[in-house]
Design an enzyme around this catalytic site. Structure first.
Site, PDB file in Angstrom:
ATOM      1  N   ASP A   9      60.587 -25.983 -25.297  1.00  0.00           N
ATOM      2  CA  ASP A   9      60.216 -24.925 -26.123  1.00  0.00           C
ATOM      3  C   ASP A   9      60.461 -23.597 -25.853  1.00  0.00           C
ATOM      4  O   ASP A   9      59.668 -22.663 -25.829  1.00  0.00           O
ATOM      5  CB  ASP A   9      58.823 -25.248 -26.678  1.00  0.00           C
ATOM      6  CG  ASP A   9      57.773 -24.959 -25.450  1.00  0.00           C
ATOM      7  OD1 ASP A   9      58.336 -24.889 -24.477  1.00  0.00           O
ATOM      8  OD2 ASP A   9      56.793 -24.461 -25.831  1.00  0.00           O
ATOM      9  N   ASP A  14      60.952 -22.142 -19.564  1.00  0.00           N
ATOM     10  CA  ASP A  14      61.685 -23.132 -20.256  1.00  0.00           C
ATOM     11  C   ASP A  14      63.395 -22.812 -19.947  1.00  0.00           C
ATOM     12  O   ASP A  14      64.197 -23.502 -19.678  1.00  0.00           O
ATOM     13  CB  ASP A  14      61.750 -23.442 -21.686  1.00  0.00           C
ATOM     14  CG  ASP A  14      60.230 -23.614 -21.952  1.00  0.00           C
ATOM     15  OD1 ASP A  14      59.887 -24.971 -22.321  1.00  0.00           O
ATOM     16  OD2 ASP A  14      59.345 -22.620 -22.186  1.00  0.00           O
ATOM     17  N   ASN A  38      56.204 -22.600 -27.695  1.00  0.00           N
ATOM     18  CA  ASN A  38      56.004 -21.204 -27.684  1.00  0.00           C
ATOM     19  C   ASN A  38      56.125 -20.378 -28.812  1.00  0.00           C
ATOM     20  O   ASN A  38      55.856 -19.223 -28.715  1.00  0.00           O
ATOM     21  CB  ASN A  38      56.836 -20.890 -26.338  1.00  0.00           C
ATOM     22  CG  ASN A  38      56.408 -21.339 -24.928  1.00  0.00           C
ATOM     23  OD1 ASN A  38      55.162 -21.302 -24.770  1.00  0.00           O
ATOM     24  ND2 ASN A  38      57.360 -21.518 -24.125  1.00  0.00           N
ATOM     25  N   THR A 123      59.188 -29.828 -21.052  1.00  0.00           N
ATOM     26  CA  THR A 123      58.610 -28.597 -20.512  1.00  0.00           C
ATOM     27  C   THR A 123      57.756 -28.035 -21.779  1.00  0.00           C
ATOM     28  O   THR A 123      57.591 -26.545 -21.736  1.00  0.00           O
ATOM     29  CB  THR A 123      59.641 -27.628 -20.213  1.00  0.00           C
ATOM     30  OG1 THR A 123      60.536 -27.114 -20.965  1.00  0.00           O
ATOM     31  CG2 THR A 123      60.161 -28.247 -18.763  1.00  0.00           C
ATOM     32  N   PHE A 164      48.184 -24.824 -22.007  1.00  0.00           N
ATOM     33  CA  PHE A 164      48.832 -24.522 -23.352  1.00  0.00           C
ATOM     34  C   PHE A 164      49.637 -25.952 -24.099  1.00  0.00           C
ATOM     35  O   PHE A 164      49.485 -26.194 -25.094  1.00  0.00           O
ATOM     36  CB  PHE A 164      49.860 -23.313 -23.150  1.00  0.00           C
ATOM     37  CG  PHE A 164      50.467 -23.068 -24.589  1.00  0.00           C
ATOM     38  CD1 PHE A 164      49.817 -22.396 -25.737  1.00  0.00           C
ATOM     39  CD2 PHE A 164      51.831 -23.533 -24.836  1.00  0.00           C
ATOM     40  CE1 PHE A 164      50.456 -22.429 -26.914  1.00  0.00           C
ATOM     41  CE2 PHE A 164      52.486 -23.145 -26.087  1.00  0.00           C
ATOM     42  CZ  PHE A 164      51.600 -22.859 -26.894  1.00  0.00           C
ATOM     43  N   ASN A 165      50.585 -26.484 -23.231  1.00  0.00           N
ATOM     44  CA  ASN A 165      51.300 -27.343 -23.595  1.00  0.00           C
ATOM     45  C   ASN A 165      50.622 -28.842 -24.271  1.00  0.00           C
ATOM     46  O   ASN A 165      50.930 -29.405 -25.098  1.00  0.00           O
ATOM     47  CB  ASN A 165      52.448 -27.986 -22.501  1.00  0.00           C
ATOM     48  CG  ASN A 165      53.674 -27.045 -22.303  1.00  0.00           C
ATOM     49  OD1 ASN A 165      53.793 -26.131 -22.986  1.00  0.00           O
ATOM     50  ND2 ASN A 165      54.262 -27.093 -21.079  1.00  0.00           N
ATOM     51  N   HIS A 239      56.238 -21.948 -14.542  1.00  0.00           N
ATOM     52  CA  HIS A 239      55.781 -23.039 -14.853  1.00  0.00           C
ATOM     53  C   HIS A 239      56.783 -24.098 -14.802  1.00  0.00           C
ATOM     54  O   HIS A 239      57.053 -25.252 -13.909  1.00  0.00           O
ATOM     55  CB  HIS A 239      54.954 -23.145 -16.148  1.00  0.00           C
ATOM     56  CG  HIS A 239      54.048 -22.275 -15.940  1.00  0.00           C
ATOM     57  ND1 HIS A 239      52.821 -22.262 -15.319  1.00  0.00           N
ATOM     58  CD2 HIS A 239      53.837 -21.045 -16.776  1.00  0.00           C
ATOM     59  CE1 HIS A 239      51.842 -21.338 -15.558  1.00  0.00           C
ATOM     60  NE2 HIS A 239      52.482 -20.455 -16.551  1.00  0.00           N
ATOM     61  N   ASP A 240      57.823 -24.007 -15.861  1.00  0.00           N
ATOM     62  CA  ASP A 240      58.507 -25.037 -16.261  1.00  0.00           C
ATOM     63  C   ASP A 240      59.630 -25.361 -15.308  1.00  0.00           C
ATOM     64  O   ASP A 240      59.905 -26.680 -14.996  1.00  0.00           O
ATOM     65  CB  ASP A 240      59.279 -24.746 -17.531  1.00  0.00           C
ATOM     66  CG  ASP A 240      58.278 -24.739 -18.718  1.00  0.00           C
ATOM     67  OD1 ASP A 240      57.275 -25.333 -18.622  1.00  0.00           O
ATOM     68  OD2 ASP A 240      58.785 -24.159 -19.709  1.00  0.00           O
TER      69      ASP A 240
HETATM   70  C1  BDR Z   1      53.270 -23.492 -20.345  1.00  0.00           C
HETATM   71  O1  BDR Z   1      53.195 -22.933 -21.750  1.00  0.00           O
HETATM   72  C2  BDR Z   1      54.163 -22.261 -22.056  1.00  0.00           C
HETATM   73  O2  BDR Z   1      53.841 -20.935 -22.477  1.00  0.00           O
HETATM   74  C3  BDR Z   1      55.253 -22.241 -20.893  1.00  0.00           C
HETATM   75  O3  BDR Z   1      56.509 -22.348 -21.326  1.00  0.00           O
HETATM   76  C4  BDR Z   1      54.842 -23.628 -20.262  1.00  0.00           C
HETATM   77  O4  BDR Z   1      55.693 -24.771 -20.500  1.00  0.00           O
HETATM   78  C5  BDR Z   1      52.572 -23.110 -19.286  1.00  0.00           C
HETATM   79  O5  BDR Z   1      51.007 -23.252 -19.596  1.00  0.00           O
HETATM   80 CA    CA Z   2      57.559 -24.298 -21.948  1.00  0.00          CA
END
Ligand code: BDR
Ligand code: CA
Length: 309
Positions: A9, A14, A38, A123, A164-165, A239-240
């Site tokens: 996303d 990502d 996102n 991701t 979040f994801n 993160h991703d």
């Molecule tokens: C995740 O949430 C999104 O904002 C980032 O792309 C990552 O996948 C981190 O919590």
């Molecule tokens: Ca992401």
């Protein structure tokens, strides 16, 4: 060479995962599918295509996914990734079109035609993957494993307990995590260690190619959110791209198998990945949870792959 499909996303981090996957000769990127997360689904799809255009990759098929999570309204992270989802850099207009089929169908076609199992890298929210498993259950055996960024064995970042994801689509995450497919989790407990420092962003800026310039600009924007004092970070967590780094160099990581499930009904804890760290439930260990990353080696790998363009 490992065959992978990325469901993402984009999103700044990502975008870094896409860059690493395209740059590495050890990975064959069969397709890119996009999820709503996102940003809205039209923007994340457009961002995937803008990134692949920047990377001069217009042969990899890209398909847009579901418009919203399975059960709840879409939550976006424009506070992190901006109005476009990739604020901070000027990116080219896509020079190709997405394929004219939905994400789940593209995943199905790619798995079906592959002679060997394929790794799914996820991701973003897991909506497309949950739908795929419901529509094409007979193709699940073609998935070698799912490597995902999401969840946490410690704190959340969307609510105190949810990442979040997973928070965007807890029901989908529950379906995927209970699917029986081998899973590797890069959660916040890991990715908060994967920080890039300002001097390293400046080193990327010194690389003489347009991908590096774009990355530096993107990280300047993305770093604003994580530069807030409340996080207490020295740098910006990436993160991703931890998912791709693990595929390329699992020896940079430490991880353990745990039983993991997703809370979907908790008043305060909806979207939490509940990780049974002490085997209290004596249930099957369904997820390899990554716990440590060698930050320096990870950043060196990222920079080396960016320099390839
Ligand atoms: C995740 O949430 C999104 O904002 C980032 O792309 C990552 O996948 C981190 O919590
Ligand atoms: Ca992401």
């Amino acid at each position: 060479m490992k065959k992978i499909i990325i469901d993402c996303d984009p999103g700044h981090d990502d975008a870094l995962a896409l860059i690493m996957a395209v740059a590495s000769p050890k990975l064959e990127l069969l397709a890119v599918t996009t999820s709503a997360g996102n940003q809205t689904p039209d923007k994340t799809l457009n961002n995937a295509m803008r990134m692949l255009t920047l990377l001069k990759e217009n042969k990899i098929p890209v398909a847009g996914g579901n418009q919203k999570p399975l059960m709840q309204d879409l939550i976006i992270a424009d506070n992190v990734h901006g109005e476009t989802g990739l604020d901070g850099a000027v990116l080219p207009t896509p020079n190709f079109s997405p394929v004219n089929i939905p994400a789940v169908q593209l995943i199905a076609e790619k798995l079906d035609e592959s002679s060997e199992p394929v790794i799914l890298v996820v991701t973003g929210p897991m909506t497309n993957i949950a739908l795929f498993l419901q529509i094409y259950p007979h193709l699940a055996t073609k998935i070698e494993k799912i490597v995902f960024m999401g969840g946490s064995s410690t704190t959340g970042n969307y609510t105190p307990s949810s990442e979040f994801n997973i928070a965007v689509d807890p029901e989908s995450a529950k379906i995927v995590i209970n699917s029986g497919i081998p899973l590797v989790m890069a959660g916040l407990n890991l990715t908060h260690q994967a920080q890039i420092y300002q001097e390293e962003i400046d080193n990327i800026r010194k690389i003489d190619n347009n991908v590096a310039q774009s990355v530096a600009q993107q990280l300047d924007f993305y770093g604003i959110y994580y530069g807030q004092d409340k996080w207490g970070f020295k740098g910006t967590p990436l993160h991703d791209p931890c998912t791709i780094a693990w595929l390329l160099h699992p020896e940079y990581f430490e991880g353990f198998d745990y039983h993991v499930d997703v809370e979907v009904s908790g008043e305060l804890t909806r979207g939490e990945t509940v990780v049974d760290l002490f085997d209290l439930l004596n249930l099957p260990k369904n997820v390899h949870v990554l716990t440590k990353i060698d930050r320096k080696k990870f950043i060196d790998l990222l920079i080396k792959l960016i320099a390839k363009f």
